[in-house]
Design a protein around this motif. Structure first.
Motif, PDB file in Angstrom:
ATOM      1  N   UNK A  46       0.996  -1.029   0.214  1.00  8.99           N
ATOM      2  CA  UNK A  46      -0.182   0.381  -0.156  1.00  8.99           C
ATOM      3  C   UNK A  46       0.820   1.294   0.095  1.00  8.99           C
ATOM      4  N   UNK A  70      -3.232   7.285  -9.554  1.00 10.39           N
ATOM      5  CA  UNK A  70      -4.212   6.147  -9.471  1.00 10.39           C
ATOM      6  C   UNK A  70      -4.458   5.482 -10.906  1.00 10.39           C
ATOM      7  N   UNK A  73      -1.163   3.181 -10.342  1.00 10.52           N
ATOM      8  CA  UNK A  73      -0.953   2.106  -9.832  1.00 10.52           C
ATOM      9  C   UNK A  73      -1.939   0.721  -9.568  1.00 10.52           C
ATOM     10  N   UNK A  75      -1.897  -0.903  -6.580  1.00 10.01           N
ATOM     11  CA  UNK A  75      -2.455  -1.255  -5.402  1.00 10.01           C
ATOM     12  C   UNK A  75      -2.863   0.064  -4.913  1.00 10.01           C
ATOM     13  N   UNK A  76      -3.969  -0.486  -3.876  1.00 13.57           N
ATOM     14  CA  UNK A  76      -4.170   0.623  -3.117  1.00 13.57           C
ATOM     15  C   UNK A  76      -3.064   1.550  -2.654  1.00 13.57           C
ATOM     16  N   UNK A  77      -4.230   2.420  -2.308  1.00 10.65           N
ATOM     17  CA  UNK A  77      -2.758   4.063  -1.607  1.00 10.65           C
ATOM     18  C   UNK A  77      -4.034   5.049  -0.921  1.00 10.65           C
ATOM     19  N   UNK A  96      -9.679   8.682  -7.243  1.00 10.98           N
ATOM     20  CA  UNK A  96      -9.390   7.283  -7.619  1.00 10.98           C
ATOM     21  C   UNK A  96      -8.056   7.169  -6.490  1.00 10.98           C
ATOM     22  N   UNK A  98      -7.726   5.269  -2.636  1.00  8.53           N
ATOM     23  CA  UNK A  98      -8.595   4.304  -2.022  1.00  8.53           C
ATOM     24  C   UNK A  98      -8.764   5.393  -0.753  1.00  8.53           C
ATOM     25  N   UNK A  99      -8.296   5.661  -0.100  1.00  5.59           N
ATOM     26  CA  UNK A  99      -7.984   5.928   1.076  1.00  5.59           C
ATOM     27  C   UNK A  99      -8.048   7.858   0.945  1.00  5.59           C
TER      28      UNK A  99
END
Lengths: 264, 192
Positions: A46, A70, A73, A75-77, A96, A98-99
């Protein structure tokens, strides 16, 4: 079994990655998108991107950053920095991310945590907390012993402003209000490369039922092992040791596996 | 090939679009029934609250339409849960394609289930054929094991990591955020 997560953190100012020691004396470590992709390829689980640009068009720069990352990538970011309203969060998540991570804004307006959790779900609300350990005896600056006579207090503005909020009470309040994750930085450990605040992290783990990201103090691979095993952290965040190639993520994952820590 | 992502206001729509663009496919984002109907393949994304999502689908006239799709459909995360009959999240009636109730995790471990976890294959599947690699999960509710389960993940309780019923494929994890392993799953779906 859920794996422990390794999270490189990119501090971004004016579109470039920077990292300071104790948040002063910033050094340049490259293009955020290129660096983000490199970390993803190396096995980062992440990423956290903190935009520390101070401009009037803050939201615009953060949204541009979220969009660029976004697109590239896989993977989540998480995006942090300058998010202080539901509208800010919506713009960044819509781009885009994630958090979103909120810090001072949550302290100044705790209801923001509820509003964000209701609107977007707890899973995308990271409450970042910077804290310092304050000893009753003011002659003691730092001690791993005698911690009974100390309290952790939440600080704002990179540690410059002390609040009256006690750390463990605050993180429990944040969870109750709907935080999905806590990103805890010990200001006493940040930049020291002497290890994470594992005692405080373990205590935090015992009072929370949401994941905890340990931040501040990573200097070597053993420190990261220790925060998973002793600090019970769910994820370890670090910046300079990754940016300046002091630790490579593949080597770190290999070492953690040998040490019996479950990683991807 | 025409790939349409159902654009009903789900949180991860952009991320899913970018993931397909990285694979060289340019998806169309649409909530238009004719546009979706004419697609070769359909993506049904989802992040957020089940009740809010169902309300959006109803408001946009999509809740009766989605179960009638005959081309391959890939549901992701909440998109998977909405294929079920009912969700405990907001006690919500869902699309009813799969006769299951989506349940809330008992918090014996940390909830949400957030991070990378492994899955085991229940049976050979053209899309969900991952070999012991880890995938990225973020969720507080789960689809119980059922006869359509294609991969199992174990967190708090064994649950459906992915399912398939006829042309409806769906996964609880986020292939668009699961690195190379997730990309392979999206490629498998495109190759159907």
């Amino acid at each position: 079994m859920l794996s422990k997560r390794i999270i490189p953190c990119l501090d971004i100012k004016d579109g470039r990655t920077v990292k300071g020691v104790n948040f002063v004396g910033l050094r340049d470590a490259g293009d955020p998108v290129e660096l983000a992709k490199l970390y993803a390829e190396q096995g980062a689980d992440e990423l956290v991107l903190l935009d520390i640009t101070a401009t009037h068009e803050k939201r615009k720069t953060v949204v541009e950053l979220a969009t660029k990352v976004a697109e590239q990538l896989n993977i989540p970011f998480t995006i942090g920095g300058g998010i202080s309203s539901v509208e800010d969060a919506h713009a960044v998540l819509n781009a885009g991310a994630d958090k979103i991570s909120i810090n001072s804004a949550a302290v100044k307006n705790p209801q923001l945590i509820n509003d964000l959790a209701e609107k977007f779900g707890s899973q995308c609300v990271v409450v970042a907390v910077d804290a310092k350990q304050i000893f009753n005896d003011p002659t003691i600056q730092h001690s791993t012993f005698n911690t009974q006579n100390s309290k952790w207090f939440v600080h704002l503005n990179g540690g410059r402003i002390k609040t009256d909020l006690e750390l463990f009470a605050w993180v429990q309040e944040a969870e109750q209000r709907g935080a999905g994750e806590i990103l805890f930085t010990s200001m006493d450990h940040d930049g020291t490369k002497a290890g994470f605040a594992d005692e405080a992290l373990a205590k935090m783990n015992s009072v929370l039922n949401i994941p905890i990201i340990a931040s501040g103090g990573a200097g070597n691979m053993e420190h990261i092992r220790n925060t998973f095993i002793n600090g019970k952290s769910d994820a370890a965040l670090a910046a300079s040791i990754f940016h300046f190639k002091e630790i490579s993520i593949p080597d770190l994952k290999k070492y953690l596996k040998e040490e019996g820590v479950l990683v991807r | 090939m025409k790939l349409v992502i159902i654009n009903y206001g789900a949180g991860n729509t952009q991320s899913v679009k970018y993931a397909f663009q990285r694979l060289g496919v340019n998806p169309v984002l649409s909530n238009d029934v004719n546009e979706i109907f004419s697609a070769d393949k359909v993506i049904f994304p989802g992040v957020g609250h089940a009740q809010a999502a169902m309300n959006e689908l109803k408001a946009q006239g999509l809740e009766k339409f989605i179960p009638q799709l005959t081309q391959p459909v890939l549901g992701i995360c909440l998109g998977m849960q909405l294929l079920c009959q009912f969700s405990e999240e907001g006690n919500t009636e869902c699309l009813g394609i799969i006769n299951e109730t989506v349940k809330k995790f008992e918090p014996t471990l940390k909830v949400p289930h957030m991070g990378w976890n492994g899955t085991t294959n229940q049976e050979k599947n053209k899309v969900f054929n991952n070999k012991n690699e880890q995938l990225y999960f973020v969720h507080s509710y789960y689809v119980p094991l059922n006869k359509f389960t294609t991969e199992v993940c174990d967190y708090i309780t064994p649950f459906s990591a992915s399912i398939q019923k006829d042309n409806f494929y769906a996964c609880q994890y986020h292939p668009e955020k699961s690195g190379k392993v997730g990309e392979q799953i999206l490629k498998n779906f495109l190759a159907l």
